[in-house]
Enzyme design. Structure first.
Site, short mmCIF file in Angstrom:
data_model
loop_
_atom_site.label_atom_id
_atom_site.label_comp_id
_atom_site.label_asym_id
_atom_site.label_seq_id
_atom_site.Cartn_x
_atom_site.Cartn_y
_atom_site.Cartn_z
N ASP A 1 49.32 11.55 100.99
CA ASP A 1 49.40 11.90 102.40
C ASP A 1 48.64 10.80 103.18
OD1 ASP A 1 49.87 13.09 104.83
OD2 ASP A 1 49.28 15.10 104.18
C1 NOJ Z 1 50.13 14.02 107.50
C2 NOJ Z 1 50.75 15.33 107.15
O1 NOJ Z 1 49.85 16.12 106.42
C3 NOJ Z 1 52.03 15.19 106.34
O2 NOJ Z 1 52.64 16.44 106.23
C4 NOJ Z 1 52.95 14.19 106.96
O3 NOJ Z 1 54.14 14.10 106.21
C5 NOJ Z 1 52.25 12.86 107.03
N1 NOJ Z 1 51.05 12.98 107.84
C6 NOJ Z 1 53.13 11.77 107.59
O4 NOJ Z 1 53.37 11.97 108.92
#
Ligand code: NOJ
Length: 744
Positions: free
Chosen positions: A289
């Protein structure tokens, strides 16, 4: 347990559909091309393929300490993937740099959060799940994939498979609720919808199962917070949707921000290697993430970015989202023999293979270009969005048959969400164009006539408007019925939106009070991405319909439901508590040694609250229709079976009301005595059944050995002999039941 039964269950769990994997001839040819390419790549270029950067203009400190922008990274072969690039034009811009200005011309893989639609926005995911319509959910993902592909995006960070029992956690809006069985069905449907059965089809995109793992259980409902649970709980309740998505062939997985058993997921070898790769047979690639590698410093398990990168490499995490730890420290770690070339090769190979499967090497501009002009907002797809939105809406109260409207009423549509295009969409709407959304006002006016619907905002979500209440009251006095939109705005859904109160904000309650004093019937339309404590509203309203953030087609979908053109069939997929003190509360709780056996049971030393019932306001699976359904004559067709055999149960369902309708027939199971404590009941089957007024049908369910299996005391997913209870009915409180036994 018989060996054959165990083998069957393990095979069922582990076998992927091998959309990917190195067994097919097509894949063998792909890996041949990958290996040939990798022979030409330097170590740093291989590490570059493991780096994902953002399309934002922000500057990032480059490997040599100099400031570089993303384009510069691409030129140097240090960027394998990008996220957040918003237009087909920008996608082409960055892709051309990769193709023409980097040494090897390796195409970039563009990802984005296409969570509940791309241009056409579907309801937020918790809403979609309330439809219990697996085919419609698959279709919504397919439409989102096609639109995304036309905008240049070949990879979505969806489905979110995080089971959650935490309405305080704003990200419940992105998931499918509290139930592992339903969550698994939805997860696999979404993977099928995004990926189809052929990734080389330019209308399909990569799915990304997230957030692995257990991100939906943050302590106290606070986003990004620590997660601590037993492995048994994890396997029984949280793992099933991830597992189902992997089994359906999901191409990628995202690590979660949280720790698990004391180790951040991004550096957690047990999660990423032992469980994901070895046990579940995942063959795609893993992405972190956003910034999760470097965040291991904040978790306190890495002293610096280099140590963080090593932890993620060691966990075989293929791609690093946004922080630059891989490209900054990867080469150094290899030179110091802290990370092997073999590991880098292994990680890079899967990323490249995926780009080949997508056809990016042969046709790098196949996603994007002008395609979006003819492939977004297709009228037939808008109709699907309307259908999904109305199927998602859940009717929780309907006194004196306030709904459906008779058609001749003068309607006062009131509240902060009544005519607010922006507030129809919910969270994660990167490609949404708000001007394309239809509002409730537009939908109602189109259905009931412009002159029959007046609209007053009344208040803002969190504050009063001067004169707003007086204007709303005047409108109500001139109307026959009030439709009052209440709830929480988009900004309270999704990431970083944890709350310690799930009540409707006071400004809106003041408006409700004033409208209540007019004596007009009030229908509350609850706009929310999470379960709420609606006690106050229920006392004052005549009907309550949860509309969620319903998306682009919110207006017509609402009109369909309140007019009765569509009979509501949505059912809650997350419990609505009586108050926040009951949280976490869910229907499939474990049993206790001191159960409180009934509402009247007031004995002190039982598991109960002193001044509040244990029961929620609305249980999982609950939702009303404009008709009624009766259940009778439940038959356990196989009262005794051997291990490894399925059980069959049937029940009669009758539409006992005056109009046609759809019932979500739900089957719940309880394992009476097992080697570990088991939930009070668990959903193990459901069917959406359309019944004409007066029609009766017998519905049959099959309960498979897998449905009866769990993580036993022997640390294996297996079936145990013994007696079971089964119930079939309208919701998780179903009382019509039977029993069966599984022989040794
Ligand atoms: C953080 C989020 O937790 C995740 O769900 C998302 O896909 C990513 N950022 C990318 O935007």
């Amino acid at each position: 347990m018989r060996l054959i039964t165990k083998l069957l269950i393990v095979a069922a769990l582990c076998s992927t559909l091998t959309v990917f994997g190195s067994t097919s001839d097509a894949d063998k040819a792909i890996y041949k091309r990958v290996d040939a390419l990798m022979k030409k790549m330097t170590l740093q270029e291989k590490i570059g393929q493991l780096q994902q950067l953002t399309g934002r203009k922000s500057e990032i400190t480059g490997p040599a300490g100099e400031k570089m922008n993303t384009a510069e990274f691409i030129r140097r072969g240090l960027c394998g993937s990008m996220l957040g690039v918003k237009t087909a034009k920008d996608v082409a811009y960055y892709q051309n740099i990769a193709l023409n200005e980097s040494r090897l011309g390796i195409p970039i893989l563009f990802g984005y959060d296409i969570i509940h639609g791309c241009r056409i926005i579907f309801p937020e995911n918790l809403g979609i799940s309330s439809s219990w319509d697996i085919a419609a959910i698959e279709k919504s993902a397919q439409i989102a994939a096609r639109e995304a592909a036309s905008m240049g995006i070949a990879w979505t960070f969806s489905p979110m498979c995080d089971i959650s029992t935490e309405p305080r956690w704003g990200r419940v809006s992105e998931g499918s609720g509290e139930d592992p069985y339903l969550g698994a069905k939805i997860a696999e449907a979404m993977v099928r919808g995004y990926q189809g059965d052929d990734l080389s089809d330019p209308n399909t995109i990569l799915a990304c199962v997230k957030h692995f793992a257990a991100y939906g259980a943050p302590q106290a409902g606070r986003d990004y917070h620590t997660v601590d649970m037993s492995r048994r709980m994890f396997r029984d309740r949280y793992l099933p949707p991830y597992r189902a998505a992997i089994k359906a062939g999901a191409a990628t997985i995202m690590t979660s921000f949280n720790d698990f058993e004391g180790v951040p997921a991004t550096g957690n070898k047990w999660l990423m290697r032992d469980l994901l790769r070895d046990e579940l047979g995942f063959t795609g690639f893993i992405v972190t993430d956003w910034g999760a590698t470097d965040e291991m410093r904040n978790h306190g398990v890495a002293a610096n970015g280099k140590e963080a990168a090593k932890l993620a490499f060691d966990a075989h995490v293929n791609m690093n989202m946004v922080d630059a730890d891989y490209i900054k420290y990867g080469e150094e770690l290899v030179k110091e023999k802290q990370v092997s070339v073999k590991t880098i090769d292994l990680l890079c190979r899967e990323v490249l293979a995926m780009k080949f499967r997508l056809g990016l090497f042969d046709e790098p501009h196949r996603y994007g270009g002008d395609r979006y002009k003819s492939e977004t907002y297709l009228p037939e797809n808008l109709e699907v969005a309307r259908d999904v939105a109305r199927k998602s809406m859940v009717l929780l109260e309907n006194h004196n048959a306030t709904l459906p409207l008779k058609g001749s009423e003068r309607i006062a549509l009131i509240g902060p969400f009544a005519n607010n295009r922006k507030e129809m969409s919910g969270a994660w709407i990167g490609f949404c164009e708000h001007n394309r959304s239809t509002t409730y006002l537009e939908g109602l006016q189109a259905r009931f006539g412009k002159d029959n619907v007046v609209c007053v905002e009344g208040c803002k979500p969190f504050s009063a408007i001067e004169g707003g209440i007086a204007e709303a009251v005047a409108a109500a006095q001139n109307a026959d019925v009030v439709l009052l939109t209440m709830g929480l705005p988009n900004s309270c859904s999704g990431e970083a939106t944890s709350l310690t109160s799930i009540e409707v904000p006071q400004a809106q309650r003041d408006l409700l009070d004033a409208l209540d004093n007019t004596g007009k019937p009030i229908v509350v339309l609850l706009v929310t991405g999470r379960p709420m404590d609606v006690g106050y509203e229920v006392e004052r309203a005549d009907a309550l319909l949860v509309t969620w953030h319903a998306g682009t087609m919110a207006g017509p979908a609402l009109a369909d439901v309140v007019s009765g053109d569509f009979n509501p069939a949505g059912r809650l997929t997350m419990t609505f508590p009586l108050n926040i003190g009951q949280v976490p509360i869910h229907y499939n709780m474990k049993r206790t040694g001191r159960p409180r056996r009934s509402l009247e049971h007031t004995q002190k030393y039982t598991s109960r609250y002193m001044f509040t019932p244990n029961e929620p306001r609305y249980a999982f699976g609950y939702g009303l229709s404009y008709t009624t359904f009766d259940y009778s004559d439940l038959r356990v067709l196989t009262p005794e079976v051997a291990m490894g055999e399925s059980v069959r149960v049937s029940v009669k369902v009758r539409n006992s009301g005056k109009c046609d309708g759809t019932e979500v027939v739900q089957l719940y199971l309880r394992d009476d005595v097992a080697s570990t404590t088991r939930p009070m009941r668990e959903l193990k089957g459901f069917e959406r059944v359309e019944l004409r007024a007066g029609e009766e049908r017998r519905i049959e369910f099959e309960i498979t050995p897998e449905d009866m299996s769990f993580w036993t005391i022997n640390e294996e997913f297996a079936q145990e002999p013994g007696s079971f209870h089964v119930w079939v009915g309208h919701d998780s409180n179903a009382t019509l039941g039977g029993e069966f036994a599984v022989r040794k």
